[in-house]
Design an enzyme around this catalytic site. Structure first.
Site, short mmCIF file in Angstrom:
data_model
loop_
_atom_site.label_atom_id
_atom_site.label_comp_id
_atom_site.label_asym_id
_atom_site.label_seq_id
_atom_site.Cartn_x
_atom_site.Cartn_y
_atom_site.Cartn_z
N PRO A 161 -10.95 0.99 4.99
CG PRO A 161 -10.69 2.06 6.76
CD PRO A 161 -11.76 1.92 5.97
CD GLU A 232 -0.96 1.27 -8.18
OE1 GLU A 232 0.07 0.36 -8.34
OE2 GLU A 232 -1.13 2.18 -8.94
CG LEU A 233 -1.86 -5.86 -6.74
CD1 LEU A 233 -1.91 -6.88 -7.45
CD2 LEU A 233 -2.77 -5.95 -5.70
CB CYS A 266 4.30 -0.78 -2.04
SG CYS A 266 4.20 0.49 -2.60
P1 NAD Z 1 -3.76 -6.84 2.42
O1 NAD Z 1 -3.95 -7.22 1.20
O2 NAD Z 1 -3.63 -8.02 3.45
O3 NAD Z 1 -5.04 -5.88 2.91
C1 NAD Z 1 -5.35 -4.77 2.32
C2 NAD Z 1 -6.91 -4.63 2.52
O4 NAD Z 1 -7.72 -5.47 1.81
C3 NAD Z 1 -7.12 -4.23 4.05
O5 NAD Z 1 -8.28 -3.18 3.84
C4 NAD Z 1 -7.98 -5.55 4.31
O6 NAD Z 1 -8.83 -5.58 5.23
C5 NAD Z 1 -8.48 -5.89 2.81
N1 NAD Z 1 -8.79 -7.21 2.52
C6 NAD Z 1 -8.45 -8.51 2.93
N2 NAD Z 1 -8.85 -9.62 2.45
C7 NAD Z 1 -9.81 -8.97 1.34
C8 NAD Z 1 -10.77 -9.69 0.65
N3 NAD Z 1 -10.89 -11.08 0.21
N4 NAD Z 1 -11.36 -8.88 -0.21
C9 NAD Z 1 -11.37 -7.63 -0.18
N5 NAD Z 1 -10.63 -7.01 0.80
C10 NAD Z 1 -9.91 -7.59 1.50
O7 NAD Z 1 -2.53 -5.74 2.54
P2 NAD Z 1 -1.98 -4.98 4.00
O8 NAD Z 1 -1.32 -6.03 4.72
O9 NAD Z 1 -3.02 -4.11 4.41
O10 NAD Z 1 -0.73 -3.96 3.18
C11 NAD Z 1 0.61 -4.67 2.84
C12 NAD Z 1 0.37 -4.78 1.35
O11 NAD Z 1 0.18 -3.68 0.64
C13 NAD Z 1 1.88 -5.01 0.84
O12 NAD Z 1 1.95 -6.25 -0.01
C14 NAD Z 1 2.29 -3.83 0.15
O13 NAD Z 1 3.48 -4.14 -1.00
C15 NAD Z 1 0.80 -3.34 -0.55
N6 NAD Z 1 0.99 -2.15 -1.06
C16 NAD Z 1 1.04 -1.62 -2.19
C17 NAD Z 1 1.23 -0.19 -2.67
C18 NAD Z 1 1.37 -0.03 -4.12
O14 NAD Z 1 0.93 1.21 -4.28
N7 NAD Z 1 1.48 -0.80 -5.10
C19 NAD Z 1 1.05 0.52 -1.73
C20 NAD Z 1 1.17 0.19 -0.41
C21 NAD Z 1 0.93 -1.02 0.01
#
Ligand code: NAD
Length: 461
Positions: A161, A232-233, A266
């Site tokens: 998470p 999902e981004l 998102c």
């Molecule tokens: P983030 O990409 O910074 O982090 C997401 C997860 O990835 C975290 O658990 C983080 O620790 C991990 N992580 C970070 N770098 C990594 C790497 N190099 N390799 C593997 N894991 C890594 O995103 P965030 O700030 O936690 O969340 C916000 C983003 O999520 C926004 O861009 C939002 O739009 C997106 N989001 C998309 C959806 C969807 O359904 N498309 C839903 C919710 C949130």
């Protein structure tokens, strides 16, 4: 906001700055052992029937429902959203464990087909071990949306998470583990170091929800072992308001969908394109709605907009607003004087254009930007002028015309006179750089399974 010390991750209340609790960070070098444990547990898990697996998961669903008040308070303390939304998120996830798992099982039932010579059964088998990597904005719903289909399909799951919300994720895993066999669902705590180690480990499927930047890194890292990925981004969702739209309805939607969860959604509406003939009326109506939204600690009565998750996120949002203002945009609603705390007032900008970063990069804050257009073609062109393609909305009085505009938008999910979510059974899907694979729906559920085709010859007459 979180602070990593040598071995612990402290979770900080974004509204008060107080420490909510802490968890031990998983040493990255332990991850291969965790994966090996998951692989061993998965074999027995995959041998169970769907009904047996669902019955075990349902135990956790009930725990979540029973503890919804307590866990809702924890979620709000850790992430900031209003208490009713926090409690609703926990309860909603708990209540949907069993029905969601049943829907997945239905999608994964073997399919039979035959022609003149061959009888075939198409199976949907587990991959093995699924790494589920999730963000903080819906800190229980996002893990839920990946963990439940992956487990139902017969995979073991390792959840990583967000480092911003480790406590509620731990509570989710603990609840499910009340019914699951040992090792089938494990959790890894930490930030990008742990995420990278998990992606590079011997997992079979990586299900990720998060930012576009991290998604790209994961896709690239996963290419080494040709691991399966579902991403999902992020988004930069447009809303188009046609001249014949119901202005009150459109303005209410725009305000709620831009400011809900402090814009940390998102599919938040981040870009609004309004027909110039109705722009003033729309803007005024939107300001009236924004005025009704109380900002503050989500634990307090009547608060509708909580804090940003962190100071860093607040700074990012205000920097975009400031840069747009310096480039000529007008802040028509929302004062954000420098100050302590992570709060950002709902903010409405007009006079924006696509040279401004705020119209190109995800803001992820309670900010709505209004740009005018003079023809439907121009509106479509502006809405599509982005690498993102998650959700979109079109508001118009003539549904046929609004639907035609909707069909021209390069987004995965488009709502006409409503938000972007489809009827139950629809996929949650991003187009362009907002997604790579998708979930929900029959096809989405099947992305958690390996398709195998077994065929027999038919006896010749
Ligand atoms: P983030 O990409 O910074 O982090 C997401 C997860 O990835 C975290 O658990 C983080 O620790 C991990 N992580 C970070 N770098 C990594 C790497 N190099 N390799 C593997 N894991 C890594 O995103 P965030 O700030 O936690 O969340 C916000 C983003 O999520 C926004 O861009 C939002 O739009 C997106 N989001 C998309 C959806 C969807 O359904 N498309 C839903 C919710 C949130």
């Amino acid at each position: 906001m979180t602070v990593t010390t040598f071995q612990t991750l402290a979770s900080i209340n974004p509204a008060t700055g107080e420490t909510v609790g802490e968890v031990p960070v998983t040493p990255a070098e332990d991850i291969p052992k965790i994966v090996a444990k998951a692989k061993a547990a998965q074999k027995e898990w995959a041998r169970l029937s769907f009904d047996e697996r669902i019955a075990m998961m349902a135990v956790g669903g009930k725990v979540l429902v029973d503890k919804a008040e307590e866990l809702g308070r924890l979620l709000t303390a850790e992430m900031g959203k209003p208490l009713a939304e926090g409690t609703g998120e926990v309860k909603g996830c708990g209540m949907s464990v069993e029905p969601d798992a049943r829907e997945v099982a239905e999608a994964l039932a073997p399919e039979k087909r035959e022609d003149k010579y061959t009888k075939t059964t198409q199976y949907f088998d587990p991959f093995g071990v699924c790494a589920a990597i999730t963000p903080w904005n819906f800190p229980i719903a996002m893990p839920h949306s990946l963990v439940i289909p992956a487990l139902t399909a017969g995979n073991a799951v390792i959840l990583k998470p967000s480092e911003e919300t480790p406590l509620i994720a731990q509570a989710f895993v603990d609840a499910l583990n009340e019914g699951l066999p040992e090792g089938v669902l494990q959790i890894v705590h930490g930030a990008d170091e742990q995420g990278k180690a998990l992606v590079n480990s011997d997992v079979d499927l990586i299900a990720f929800t998060g930012s576009r930047e991290t998604g790209k890194k994961i896709l690239s890292a996963a290419s080494d072992g040709l691991k399966r990925v579902v991403l999902e981004l992020g988004g930069k969702d447009p809303m188009i308001v046609l001249d014949d739209a119901d202005m009150e309805k459109a303005a209410r939607f725009a305000a709620m969908n831009s400011f809900r969860n402090a814009g940390q959604v998102c599919v938040s509406t981040e870009r609004i394109y309004v027909d110039q003939s109705v722009a003033e009326k729309f803007q005024n109506a939107m300001i009236e709605v924004a005025k009704t939204l109380k900002v503050g600690n989500g634990a307090d009565e009547g608060v509708r907009v909580g804090p940003m998750i962190s100071r860093r996120q607040k700074d990012h949002v205000l920097r975009q607003v400031d840069a747009a203002r310096k480039a000529g945009a007008q802040v028509v609603y929302g004062e954000n004087p420098d100050g302590e705390g992570n709060f950002v007032q709902p903010t409405i900008l007009s006079g924006v254009n696509h040279d401004m970063e705020i119209m190109r990069e995800e803001t992820f804050g309670p900010v709505a930007c209004i740009q005018t257009f003079s023809s439907d073609d121009e509106a479509v062109e502006l809405a599509n002028d982005t690498p993102f393609g998650l959700g979109a909305a079109v508001f118009g009085g003539d549904e046929e015309r609004a639907s035609q505009v909707a069909r021209r938008l390069e987004a995965g999910m488009i709502g006409v006179n409503k938000g972007c979510g489809g009827a139950s059974g629809s996929p949650w899907v991003g187009a362009k750089q907002s997604g790579y694979g998708y979930h929900s729906s029959t096809e989405g559920h099947r992305q958690f399974a390996q398709v195998r085709v077994v065929s027999l010859p038919k006896p010749r007459d």
